[in-house]
Scaffold this motif. Structure first.
Motif, PDB file in Angstrom:
ATOM      1  N   PHE A 339       0.821  -1.209   0.000  1.00  0.00           N
ATOM      2  CA  PHE A 339       0.000   0.000   0.000  1.00  0.00           C
ATOM      3  C   PHE A 339       0.858   1.264   0.000  1.00  0.00           C
ATOM      4  CE2 PHE A 339      -3.339  -2.903   1.592  1.00  0.00           C
ATOM      5  CZ  PHE A 339      -4.389  -2.501   0.772  1.00  0.00           C
ATOM      6  N   ALA A 340       2.027   1.174   0.619  1.00  0.00           N
ATOM      7  CA  ALA A 340       2.912   2.337   0.685  1.00  0.00           C
ATOM      8  C   ALA A 340       3.753   2.488  -0.573  1.00  0.00           C
ATOM      9  CB  ALA A 340       3.824   2.244   1.909  1.00  0.00           C
ATOM     10  N   GLY A 341       3.646   1.532  -1.507  1.00  0.00           N
ATOM     11  CA  GLY A 341       4.401   1.608  -2.751  1.00  0.00           C
ATOM     12  C   GLY A 341       5.868   1.276  -2.596  1.00  0.00           C
ATOM     13  N   VAL A 342       6.206   0.490  -1.566  1.00  0.00           N
ATOM     14  CA  VAL A 342       7.592   0.104  -1.307  1.00  0.00           C
ATOM     15  C   VAL A 342       7.869  -1.234  -1.974  1.00  0.00           C
ATOM     16  CG1 VAL A 342       9.296  -0.421   0.495  1.00  0.00           C
ATOM     17  CG2 VAL A 342       7.569   1.370   0.860  1.00  0.00           C
ATOM     18  N   GLU A 343       9.083  -1.433  -2.435  1.00  0.00           N
ATOM     19  CA  GLU A 343       9.477  -2.685  -3.063  1.00  0.00           C
ATOM     20  C   GLU A 343       9.195  -3.851  -2.116  1.00  0.00           C
ATOM     21  OE1 GLU A 343      10.561  -5.713  -5.144  1.00  0.00           O
ATOM     22  OE2 GLU A 343      10.547  -3.715  -6.046  1.00  0.00           O
ATOM     23  N   SER A 344       8.448  -4.850  -2.593  1.00  0.00           N
ATOM     24  CA  SER A 344       7.995  -5.949  -1.727  1.00  0.00           C
ATOM     25  C   SER A 344       9.140  -6.813  -1.220  1.00  0.00           C
ATOM     26  CB  SER A 344       6.994  -6.822  -2.487  1.00  0.00           C
ATOM     27  OG  SER A 344       7.595  -7.374  -3.646  1.00  0.00           O
ATOM     28  N   SER A 345      10.280  -6.823  -1.938  1.00  0.00           N
ATOM     29  CA  SER A 345      11.407  -7.651  -1.494  1.00  0.00           C
ATOM     30  C   SER A 345      11.966  -7.173  -0.157  1.00  0.00           C
ATOM     31  CB  SER A 345      12.523  -7.641  -2.546  1.00  0.00           C
ATOM     32  OG  SER A 345      12.983  -6.322  -2.769  1.00  0.00           O
ATOM     33  N   LEU A 346      11.668  -5.928   0.207  1.00  0.00           N
ATOM     34  CA  LEU A 346      12.153  -5.415   1.493  1.00  0.00           C
ATOM     35  C   LEU A 346      11.466  -6.100   2.669  1.00  0.00           C
ATOM     36  CD1 LEU A 346      12.448  -1.573   0.795  1.00  0.00           C
ATOM     37  CD2 LEU A 346      14.272  -3.268   0.948  1.00  0.00           C
ATOM     38  N   PHE A 347      10.400  -6.839   2.397  1.00  0.00           N
ATOM     39  CA  PHE A 347       9.747  -7.577   3.478  1.00  0.00           C
ATOM     40  C   PHE A 347      10.706  -8.590   4.079  1.00  0.00           C
ATOM     41  CE2 PHE A 347       7.020 -11.285   4.700  1.00  0.00           C
ATOM     42  CZ  PHE A 347       6.470 -10.700   5.835  1.00  0.00           C
ATOM     43  N   ARG A 348      11.534  -9.225   3.256  1.00  0.00           N
ATOM     44  CA  ARG A 348      12.521 -10.173   3.757  1.00  0.00           C
ATOM     45  C   ARG A 348      13.564  -9.465   4.623  1.00  0.00           C
ATOM     46  NH1 ARG A 348       9.847 -14.793   3.326  1.00  0.00           N
ATOM     47  NH2 ARG A 348       8.938 -15.020   1.243  1.00  0.00           N
ATOM     48  N   VAL A 349      13.917  -8.257   4.225  1.00  0.00           N
ATOM     49  CA  VAL A 349      14.845  -7.475   5.042  1.00  0.00           C
ATOM     50  C   VAL A 349      14.226  -7.220   6.414  1.00  0.00           C
ATOM     51  CG1 VAL A 349      16.092  -5.297   5.244  1.00  0.00           C
ATOM     52  CG2 VAL A 349      15.847  -6.385   3.003  1.00  0.00           C
ATOM     53  N   PHE A 350      12.958  -6.877   6.403  1.00  0.00           N
ATOM     54  CA  PHE A 350      12.255  -6.628   7.661  1.00  0.00           C
ATOM     55  C   PHE A 350      12.262  -7.884   8.530  1.00  0.00           C
ATOM     56  CE2 PHE A 350       8.263  -7.365   9.922  1.00  0.00           C
ATOM     57  CZ  PHE A 350       8.301  -6.323  10.843  1.00  0.00           C
ATOM     58  N   LEU A 351      12.016  -9.049   7.936  1.00  0.00           N
ATOM     59  CA  LEU A 351      12.009 -10.290   8.702  1.00  0.00           C
ATOM     60  C   LEU A 351      13.333 -10.503   9.405  1.00  0.00           C
ATOM     61  CD1 LEU A 351      10.204 -12.943   6.446  1.00  0.00           C
ATOM     62  CD2 LEU A 351       9.271 -11.556   8.270  1.00  0.00           C
ATOM     63  N   GLY A 352      14.430 -10.297   8.668  1.00  0.00           N
ATOM     64  CA  GLY A 352      15.745 -10.491   9.264  1.00  0.00           C
ATOM     65  C   GLY A 352      16.029  -9.525  10.391  1.00  0.00           C
ATOM     66  N   VAL A 353      15.711  -8.253  10.176  1.00  0.00           N
ATOM     67  CA  VAL A 353      15.975  -7.236  11.194  1.00  0.00           C
ATOM     68  C   VAL A 353      15.139  -7.482  12.438  1.00  0.00           C
ATOM     69  CG1 VAL A 353      15.769  -4.776  11.741  1.00  0.00           C
ATOM     70  CG2 VAL A 353      16.685  -5.486   9.527  1.00  0.00           C
ATOM     71  N   ILE A 354      13.844  -7.758  12.253  1.00  0.00           N
ATOM     72  CA  ILE A 354      12.962  -7.936  13.403  1.00  0.00           C
ATOM     73  C   ILE A 354      13.318  -9.201  14.168  1.00  0.00           C
ATOM     74  CG2 ILE A 354      11.121  -9.264  12.314  1.00  0.00           C
ATOM     75  CD1 ILE A 354      10.621  -6.247  14.622  1.00  0.00           C
ATOM     76  N   LEU A 355      13.790 -10.246  13.460  1.00  0.00           N
ATOM     77  CA  LEU A 355      14.213 -11.460  14.142  1.00  0.00           C
ATOM     78  C   LEU A 355      15.433 -11.183  15.014  1.00  0.00           C
ATOM     79  CD1 LEU A 355      14.142 -14.499  14.676  1.00  0.00           C
ATOM     80  CD2 LEU A 355      15.489 -14.817  12.595  1.00  0.00           C
ATOM     81  N   LEU A 356      16.398 -10.465  14.462  1.00  0.00           N
ATOM     82  CA  LEU A 356      17.612 -10.155  15.214  1.00  0.00           C
ATOM     83  C   LEU A 356      17.291  -9.343  16.466  1.00  0.00           C
ATOM     84  CD1 LEU A 356      20.693 -10.290  15.332  1.00  0.00           C
ATOM     85  CD2 LEU A 356      20.776  -8.214  13.941  1.00  0.00           C
ATOM     86  N   LEU A 357      16.450  -8.318  16.306  1.00  0.00           N
ATOM     87  CA  LEU A 357      16.072  -7.491  17.446  1.00  0.00           C
ATOM     88  C   LEU A 357      15.315  -8.295  18.498  1.00  0.00           C
ATOM     89  CD1 LEU A 357      14.945  -4.196  15.644  1.00  0.00           C
ATOM     90  CD2 LEU A 357      17.084  -4.611  16.883  1.00  0.00           C
ATOM     91  N   ALA A 358      14.430  -9.182  18.033  1.00  0.00           N
ATOM     92  CA  ALA A 358      13.642  -9.986  18.963  1.00  0.00           C
ATOM     93  C   ALA A 358      14.526 -10.937  19.761  1.00  0.00           C
ATOM     94  CB  ALA A 358      12.573 -10.766  18.204  1.00  0.00           C
ATOM     95  N   VAL A 359      15.513 -11.551  19.105  1.00  0.00           N
ATOM     96  CA  VAL A 359      16.406 -12.471  19.805  1.00  0.00           C
ATOM     97  C   VAL A 359      17.247 -11.718  20.833  1.00  0.00           C
ATOM     98  CG1 VAL A 359      18.395 -13.993  19.519  1.00  0.00           C
ATOM     99  CG2 VAL A 359      16.478 -14.148  17.939  1.00  0.00           C
ATOM    100  N   ILE A 360      17.718 -10.527  20.471  1.00  0.00           N
ATOM    101  CA  ILE A 360      18.490  -9.726  21.426  1.00  0.00           C
ATOM    102  C   ILE A 360      17.641  -9.377  22.644  1.00  0.00           C
ATOM    103  CG2 ILE A 360      19.613  -7.489  21.775  1.00  0.00           C
ATOM    104  CD1 ILE A 360      20.513  -7.639  18.838  1.00  0.00           C
ATOM    105  N   LEU A 361      16.404  -8.944  22.403  1.00  0.00           N
ATOM    106  CA  LEU A 361      15.501  -8.601  23.503  1.00  0.00           C
ATOM    107  C   LEU A 361      15.193  -9.825  24.354  1.00  0.00           C
ATOM    108  CD1 LEU A 361      13.604  -6.630  24.969  1.00  0.00           C
ATOM    109  CD2 LEU A 361      11.834  -7.222  23.303  1.00  0.00           C
ATOM    110  N   ASN A 362      14.933 -10.963  23.712  1.00  0.00           N
ATOM    111  CA  ASN A 362      14.614 -12.168  24.463  1.00  0.00           C
ATOM    112  C   ASN A 362      15.802 -12.666  25.277  1.00  0.00           C
ATOM    113  OD1 ASN A 362      12.121 -12.018  23.337  1.00  0.00           O
ATOM    114  ND2 ASN A 362      12.360 -13.741  21.944  1.00  0.00           N
ATOM    115  N   THR A 363      17.012 -12.495  24.739  1.00  0.00           N
ATOM    116  CA  THR A 363      18.210 -12.876  25.493  1.00  0.00           C
ATOM    117  C   THR A 363      18.347 -12.022  26.745  1.00  0.00           C
ATOM    118  OG1 THR A 363      19.325 -13.555  23.452  1.00  0.00           O
ATOM    119  CG2 THR A 363      20.709 -13.125  25.379  1.00  0.00           C
TER     120      THR A 363
END
Length: 373
Positions: A339-363
């Protein structure tokens, strides 16, 4: 002689710190913070794109529901201290199984669905049994099943129909009582009434003139809500839920206290397979076909949803509500980028970043809970 301070002040400060710490280690904290930030971001960047209109809300709700269905099973299994990397392959296998049994062999759709559930849940039990009996990490066992199931799915589809995509499911499912529980819609009359009243948009031309743009709630969403409620109740309101936490927290100590750890883990593998089959059945009914390559990478998306929701990778800690919030974040972001007109492949980038942040927070949270440095 005193310093004039009130001893109750110290008690209140300790109590305040205790309450703050208790709130900080809640599993849902990361999911709540994430969903707030995601909604704020897209309200600022995609507000005028229709993302928050009826059709837009339905779009990202459906995607979120897909993530949520498999995340519930993955969440309970991870809290019990295990992983299942065969979820994605199980989705493809279940879909092809329904299509072969109903379209190719001519079984009634309800019979094909029930048989597929029995087969897939049994395979989930085999996964759990192998993990228990061999003592191998569930990561290794289910990784092997990922390839075994995917290969069997492709082989079965080609051997029976010479195709990897089998159509004709929608026609075979028409009028079937069980198929409607996975592919139908509810509250259609309510949405039509809202459309007639002008509360939601309706089509202004063509054969669908006067019909609301959103004509009901898909059963996929109903299943997601039902599974989240069931999983949350099981985990927080039953003795079996305590067993799940104990099995993942310290399995040996749990055995000493009488917890049937092996049975708990096998049942959680079976429930994960059940959730994957629900996903596959809803998907097959929606598309009217089954594909041997369906479900690719869904196992990792389910695990990421659970981690964002606050579950520890080491087991013994997590929340079904948190996993559902993680799934909602995924759905909103995936559709929001469009909807925001952003390249859809960036969704994978988001997955990686959010996973890394979540693991750091959970640790960090794990260290707070255990007192580690």
């Amino acid at each position: 002689m005193t310093d004039g301070s009130n001893p109750n002040d110290a008690d209140e400060r300790v109590l305040a710190r205790s309450r703050f710490r208790e709130a900080l280690i809640r599993p849902e904290l990361g999911g709540i913070a994430g969903i707030i930030l995601v909604f704020i971001f897209f309200l600022l960047t995609a507000r005028d794109s229709g993302m928050f209109g009826p059709a837009g809300v339905m779009n990202w709700s459906i995607v979120s529901a897909q993530f949520a269905i498999i995340a519930v099973g993955a969440c309970l299994l991870m809290i019990a201290g295990e992983f299942d990397l065969s979820v994605g392959s199980m989705i493809g296998f279940a879909g092809i199984s329904i299509a072969i049994l109903s379209v190719h062999l001519g079984w009634p759709m309800w019979m094909a669905i029930i048989a597929t559930f029995i087969i897939c849940v049994a395979l989930g039990g085999v996964n759990g049994w192998l993990v228990i009996k061999t003592g191998l990490p569930s990561f290794i066992v289910t990784l092997a099943f990922l390839y075994i199931l995917r290969g069997l799915t492709i082989f079965a589809a080609i051997a029976t129909t010479r195709k990897t995509i089998i159509g004709g499911v929608r026609e075979q499912a028409e009028g079937d009582w069980l198929a409607s529980l996975f592919g139908g819609k509810v509250l259609t009359g309510v949405f039509q009434w809202m459309g007639d009243a002008g509360w939601i948009e309706t089509f202004s031309r063509g054969t669908r003139e006067g019909q609301p743009v959103v004509d009901g709630i898909p059963m996929l969403i109903v299943w997601a809500i039902a599974l989240v409620i069931f999983g949350h109740f099981l985990l927080t309101r039953t003795k079996f839920g305590n067993w799940i936490f104990a099995s993942g927290g310290d399995a040996q100590s749990a055995r000493y206290t009488g917890v049937p750890v092996n049975r708990v883990k096998v049942l959680m593998f079976m429930f994960t397979a059940f959730c994957a089959t629900v996903f596959a059945t809803c998907q097959v009914m929606e598309f009217g076909s089954a594909g041997a390559d369906r479900g690719l990478l869904k196992e990792f998306e389910a695990i990421i949803s659970v981690v964002i929701g606050g579950a520890l990778l080491t087991g013994g800690y997590g929340s079904v509500i948190g996993a559902a919030l993680g799934a909602l974040i995924f759905g909103v972001v995936q559709q929001g980028l469009f909807f925001a007109g952003v390249e859809s492949s960036l969704f994978r980038v988001f997955l990686g970043v959010i996973l890394l942040l979540a693991v750091i927070l959970n640790t960090y949270i794990r260290r707070m809970i255990t007192g580690e440095k």
